[in-house]
Design a protein around this motif. Structure first.
Motif, PDB file in Angstrom:
ATOM      1  N   MET A   1       0.836  -1.201   0.000  1.00 39.86           N
ATOM      2  CA  MET A   1       0.000   0.000   0.000  1.00 39.86           C
ATOM      3  C   MET A   1       0.870   1.250   0.000  1.00 39.86           C
ATOM      4  SD  MET A   1      -2.906   0.019  -0.672  1.00 39.86           S
ATOM      5  CE  MET A   1      -3.889   1.474  -0.863  1.00 39.86           C
ATOM      6  N   ASP A   2       2.099   1.094   0.514  1.00 37.20           N
ATOM      7  CA  ASP A   2       3.018   2.216   0.599  1.00 37.20           C
ATOM      8  C   ASP A   2       3.289   2.797  -0.794  1.00 37.20           C
ATOM      9  OD1 ASP A   2       6.325   2.748   1.966  1.00 37.20           O
ATOM     10  OD2 ASP A   2       4.528   4.007   1.918  1.00 37.20           O
ATOM     11  N   TYR A   3       3.603   1.916  -1.724  1.00 37.35           N
ATOM     12  CA  TYR A   3       3.888   2.358  -3.097  1.00 37.35           C
ATOM     13  C   TYR A   3       2.686   3.028  -3.719  1.00 37.35           C
ATOM     14  CZ  TYR A   3       8.404   0.091  -3.361  1.00 37.35           C
ATOM     15  OH  TYR A   3       9.706  -0.242  -3.161  1.00 37.35           O
ATOM     16  N   PHE A   4       1.495   2.497  -3.373  1.00 35.79           N
ATOM     17  CA  PHE A   4       0.279   3.061  -3.945  1.00 35.79           C
ATOM     18  C   PHE A   4       0.077   4.500  -3.457  1.00 35.79           C
ATOM     19  CE2 PHE A   4      -4.378   3.635  -4.091  1.00 35.79           C
ATOM     20  CZ  PHE A   4      -4.521   3.518  -5.455  1.00 35.79           C
ATOM     21  N   ASP A   5       0.358   4.723  -2.149  1.00 34.22           N
ATOM     22  CA  ASP A   5       0.233   6.082  -1.621  1.00 34.22           C
ATOM     23  C   ASP A   5       1.175   7.033  -2.345  1.00 34.22           C
ATOM     24  OD1 ASP A   5      -1.677   5.382   0.117  1.00 34.22           O
ATOM     25  OD2 ASP A   5      -0.346   5.104   1.840  1.00 34.22           O
ATOM     26  N   ILE A   6       2.403   6.543  -2.615  1.00 31.05           N
ATOM     27  CA  ILE A   6       3.370   7.382  -3.322  1.00 31.05           C
ATOM     28  C   ILE A   6       2.850   7.714  -4.713  1.00 31.05           C
ATOM     29  CG2 ILE A   6       5.679   7.403  -4.347  1.00 31.05           C
ATOM     30  CD1 ILE A   6       6.547   5.650  -1.963  1.00 31.05           C
ATOM     31  N   ILE A   8      -0.208   7.816  -5.721  1.00 28.63           N
ATOM     32  CA  ILE A   8      -1.314   8.770  -5.618  1.00 28.63           C
ATOM     33  C   ILE A   8      -0.779  10.180  -5.451  1.00 28.63           C
ATOM     34  CG2 ILE A   8      -3.168   9.548  -4.088  1.00 28.63           C
ATOM     35  CD1 ILE A   8      -4.066   7.299  -5.782  1.00 28.63           C
ATOM     36  N   SER A   9       0.242  10.320  -4.603  1.00 32.58           N
ATOM     37  CA  SER A   9       0.719  11.688  -4.369  1.00 32.58           C
ATOM     38  C   SER A   9       1.439  12.219  -5.611  1.00 32.58           C
ATOM     39  CB  SER A   9       1.604  11.742  -3.120  1.00 32.58           C
ATOM     40  OG  SER A   9       2.933  11.491  -3.450  1.00 32.58           O
ATOM     41  N   ARG A 141     -13.225   7.735   0.549  1.00 27.06           N
ATOM     42  CA  ARG A 141     -11.784   7.718   0.796  1.00 27.06           C
ATOM     43  C   ARG A 141     -11.266   6.325   1.182  1.00 27.06           C
ATOM     44  NH1 ARG A 141      -8.322  12.013   1.504  1.00 27.06           N
ATOM     45  NH2 ARG A 141     -10.046  13.482   1.590  1.00 27.06           N
ATOM     46  N   ASP A 142     -12.092   5.539   1.877  1.00 27.52           N
ATOM     47  CA  ASP A 142     -11.611   4.250   2.357  1.00 27.52           C
ATOM     48  C   ASP A 142     -11.824   3.105   1.378  1.00 27.52           C
ATOM     49  OD1 ASP A 142     -10.764   5.454   4.654  1.00 27.52           O
ATOM     50  OD2 ASP A 142     -12.764   5.311   5.585  1.00 27.52           O
ATOM     51  N   PRO A 148      -8.910   6.538  -2.770  1.00 23.87           N
ATOM     52  CA  PRO A 148      -7.843   7.550  -2.714  1.00 23.87           C
ATOM     53  C   PRO A 148      -7.664   8.274  -4.047  1.00 23.87           C
ATOM     54  CG  PRO A 148      -7.025   5.381  -2.015  1.00 23.87           C
ATOM     55  CD  PRO A 148      -8.447   5.200  -2.416  1.00 23.87           C
ATOM     56  N   ASN A 152      -7.975  12.108  -3.593  1.00 18.73           N
ATOM     57  CA  ASN A 152      -6.715  12.851  -3.595  1.00 18.73           C
ATOM     58  C   ASN A 152      -6.253  13.325  -4.963  1.00 18.73           C
ATOM     59  OD1 ASN A 152      -6.589  12.492  -0.858  1.00 18.73           O
ATOM     60  ND2 ASN A 152      -5.363  10.626  -1.016  1.00 18.73           N
TER      61      ASN A 152
END
Lengths: 323, 368
Positions: A1-6, A8-9, A141-142, A148, A152
């Motif tokens: 999920m970490d990579y996915f957050d990156i 997204i940003s 959001r969830d 996301p 976002n």
């Protein structure tokens, strides 16, 4: 999920970085399809950023700022038209001149009016375009992946961002589905034929330039009072030229223009993200590669290695009625 | 009747019209000065005193002039062949790398006059290399040279950024620049030239490259008007189809022209890099490549005109710097405005006054 957050940003910032490119490239689309090369996009962007920041600072109203940005951008367009249409001057020389005038004038006037080393005053919050949360953004959001992405990337942008992407189908419609668009494209390919049909080449080209000025006004306004809260010395920093590259990369077509701008925006966002990070096997990749990539890609395209970029035929040639 | 085809005598074409355009450019720049609440005439006076009042000022003026002669020649050579080289900025930037590499490798071993020819060659070679790809794209693939040279300005800027920040930077230092060259890698200052006229050079960085620039003016004149290659270039510039019928090879002339143009732009780097700061610094070109466009347009693409208009811009740059001390409300960037106005009126609006002048001229001649 970490990579996915990156991801997204990065995507979110890619969208934000591509908006000024998109407005400017669409502006260039109108003038170049009408046969007027527009090197002066950079200057128009800079001048409109300055005008919108000044007016938004004085009035505290973002919309008046936008109006000022559009106004000054159209004035620059008209000067370009006066030189290159009425006086049949060299379009590239005229564009270069306007870039200089904008670069100098914004600093000289900025220094004289605000005395902050070329900065304008800090624009108050109500004088800026703030971000809009789209309905349901918090609710979804969830939800995995789509949540996301919606909350976002798609939601949370300011109104100008949505206008920018709305301008893509609008430009397409104007260029390909209206009489004005048909004539505009014709005048960029064969002005003689348009003239024979009894339509004024000059007036048509002037109108194309006014549309270009209108769109370019948004891009400067976006830089000054949506992305930041003041005008900063040489704020456009070559974005007008990247937009020009995007326009060529998209082969002078509206929807590819959007994709090219998104690509170049993504490269920019990715470069910011990669700064100082190392890649497995390769080590630290120099950021400069990402900075140069839009220009390199455009050159490769121009070399004819990715399809052929065929510019409007009459581009850059002043039209002379028969004597 | 249309006035565009009426011939005018040379003194009007090359004297009166450019002068009137210049006056217009200064008039509008004066309006800007007036708008920010200063007296334009006083500003002009301060500017001229700052640029020409003392030996040191003249030294600075001629230092800027040197750079502008090189970039102006670069633009002019390309224009004669019908090519608009907007990439002199990037070509000069890369030329700096060529000059610096020569200076860095030779300055320990030999005196400056041995280093100089190699540095001239190195700068020209790197400048030409930067022009080579856009030239090839224009010659063989038909890509517009204006677009590709703009792209190369940015590509070179990123490349030089990388080279200076990662490769040539002095270890342990923060500033992205090379080490200072020893005297063997520097071009000597021209104190004697200024003292000949009774002035003092002081801290002004006027250096030997000024003389190289003048030599290049002569060589360009010979090339354009006294050689077969120059004739072919001008033919191509005036009419590509006539050139083609005359058997002039398009691709070859485009390549050679752009290599020469890039080489001249590259040599501009000798002036700031080896003459003034004695090291390669980031963004050292500082817009001189773009000034070259204005210089070439003002000077009607002729070496003599280029020297005169480079001098004009040298005066503006030096005088503008002094002016910003005396009138703090007018920043140095006023020069950029004037420069833009000059390009606009002398370049893009070059023919605006012509119809009126033709009518005036015809009346004057007819009235006799």
């Amino acid at each position: 999920m970490d990579y996915f957050d990156i991801l997204i940003s990065i995507l979110g910032s890619a969208i934000r970085l591509s908006v000024p490119l998109l407005f400017t490239a669409l502006a260039g689309l109108f003038s170049e399809r009408a046969g007027i090369f527009d090197i002066g996009l950079e200057g128009k962007m800079l001048a409109s950023a300055f005008a919108s920041a000044c007016v938004a600072y004085w009035t505290g109203n973002a919309w008046l700022g936008l109006l000022a940005g559009i106004g000054i951008s159209i004035v620059f367009s008209l000067v370009h038209g006066f030189a290159s249409i009425t006086n049949r001057g060299n379009q590239i020389v005229s564009g270069v001149a306007l870039n200089f005038v904008a670069a100098g004038l914004t600093i000289v006037l900025g220094q004289a009016w605000f005395n902050q080393g070329g900065r304008t005053g800090q624009v108050p919050a109500e004088g800026r375009f703030s971000s809009i949360v789209l309905p349901g953004a918090d609710a979804v959001r969830d939800v995995p992946i789509i949540g996301p992405l919606y909350a976002n990337v798609i939601s949370g942008n300011n109104i100008l961002t949505y206008i920018a992407f709305l301008m893509v189908p609008v430009s397409w419609w104007v260029l390909y589905r209206t009489r004005f668009g048909l004539r505009l494209r014709a005048v960029g390919e064969n002005p003689g034929a348009v003239d024979t049909a009894g339509i004024s080449v000059s007036w048509l080209r002037y109108r194309a330039l006014i549309v270009a000025g209108f769109l370019c006004g948004f891009s400067g306004t976006y830089l000054a009072i949506a992305q930041s809260a003041a005008f900063i010395n040489n704020m456009s920093a070559g974005k007008g030229y990247i937009a020009l590259a995007a326009l060529i990369f998209a082969k002078w077509k509206p929807v590819p223009v959007m994709l090219a701008c998104l690509l170049f925006g993504f490269l920019d966002a990715f470069a910011n993200f990669m700064q100082g990070k190392s890649v497995p096997l390769l080590g630290e990749v120099p950021v400069q590669i990402f900075q140069a990539l839009p220009y390199i890609l455009t050159c490769v395209l121009l070399a004819g290695f990715i399809g052929i970029a065929r510019p409007p035929k009459a581009g850059g040639v002043p039209y002379t009625k028969e004597r | 009747m249309s006035t565009a085809s009426v011939p005018l005598p040379a003194w009007i074409n090359y004297g009166v019209i450019p002068l009137l355009n210049l006056v217009l450019a200064f008039f509008f720049s004066g309006l800007v000065v007036w708008a920010i609440g200063e007296n334009p005439f006083e500003a002009l006076q301060l500017l001229l005193i700052g640029a020409l009042g003392r030996g040191e000022g003249i030294g600075f003026t001629l230092f800027y002039t040197t750079s502008f002669i090189f970039t102006g020649l670069s633009v002019a050579v390309a224009i004669h062949a019908g090519l608009f080289n907007i990439g002199s900025e990037g070509q000069a930037y890369l030329g700096g790398l060529g000059a610096a590499l020569v200076a860095l490798s030779l300055d320990h071993y030999v005196p400056w006059y041995v280093t100089m020819p190699f540095a001239v060659f190195g700068a020209a070679l790197f400048g030409a290399a930067c022009a080579a790809i856009p030239a090839w794209l224009q010659a063989k693939r038909g890509s517009h040279i204006v677009i590709t040279t703009i792209m190369f300005n940015f590509i070179v800027s990123s490349l030089m950024n990388y080279v200076l920040v990662r490769v040539l930077i002095v270890p342990g230092k923060m500033a992205p620049e090379t080490r200072t060259f020893l005297p063997g890698g520097q071009l000597p200052k021209l104190d004697w030239l200024i003292s000949m006229f009774g002035g003092k050079l002081g801290a002004a960085p006027l250096n030997f490259s000024f003389l190289i620039a003048l030599v290049m003016c002569f060589l360009v004149w010979v090339l354009i008007w006294r050689t077969r290659l120059g004739y072919e270039m001008r033919t191509l510039g005036i009419s590509p189809s006539a050139a083609s019928y005359a058997g002039i090879p398009y691709a070859k002339i485009v390549m050679i022209t752009m290599l020469i143009s890039g080489g001249l732009a590259g040599m501009m780097a000798l002036n700031p890099v080896m003459g003034a700061s004695a090291r390669l610094q980031i963004e050292f070109v500082g817009g001189a490549g773009f000034v070259g466009i204005a210089v070439s347009l003002m000077g009607r693409n002729h070496p003599v005109g280029i020297i005169l208009s480079a001098l004009l811009f040298g005066i503006l740059y030096q005088g503008g710097a002094e002016l910003s001390f005396d009138m703090p409300k007018i920043t140095r960037d006023m020069i950029v405005v004037i420069q833009g106005m000059v390009i606009l009126f002398a370049g893009a609006l070059e023919y605006m006054l012509r119809p009126a002048i033709v009518r005036f001229y015809q009346q004057a001649v007819g009235g006799k």
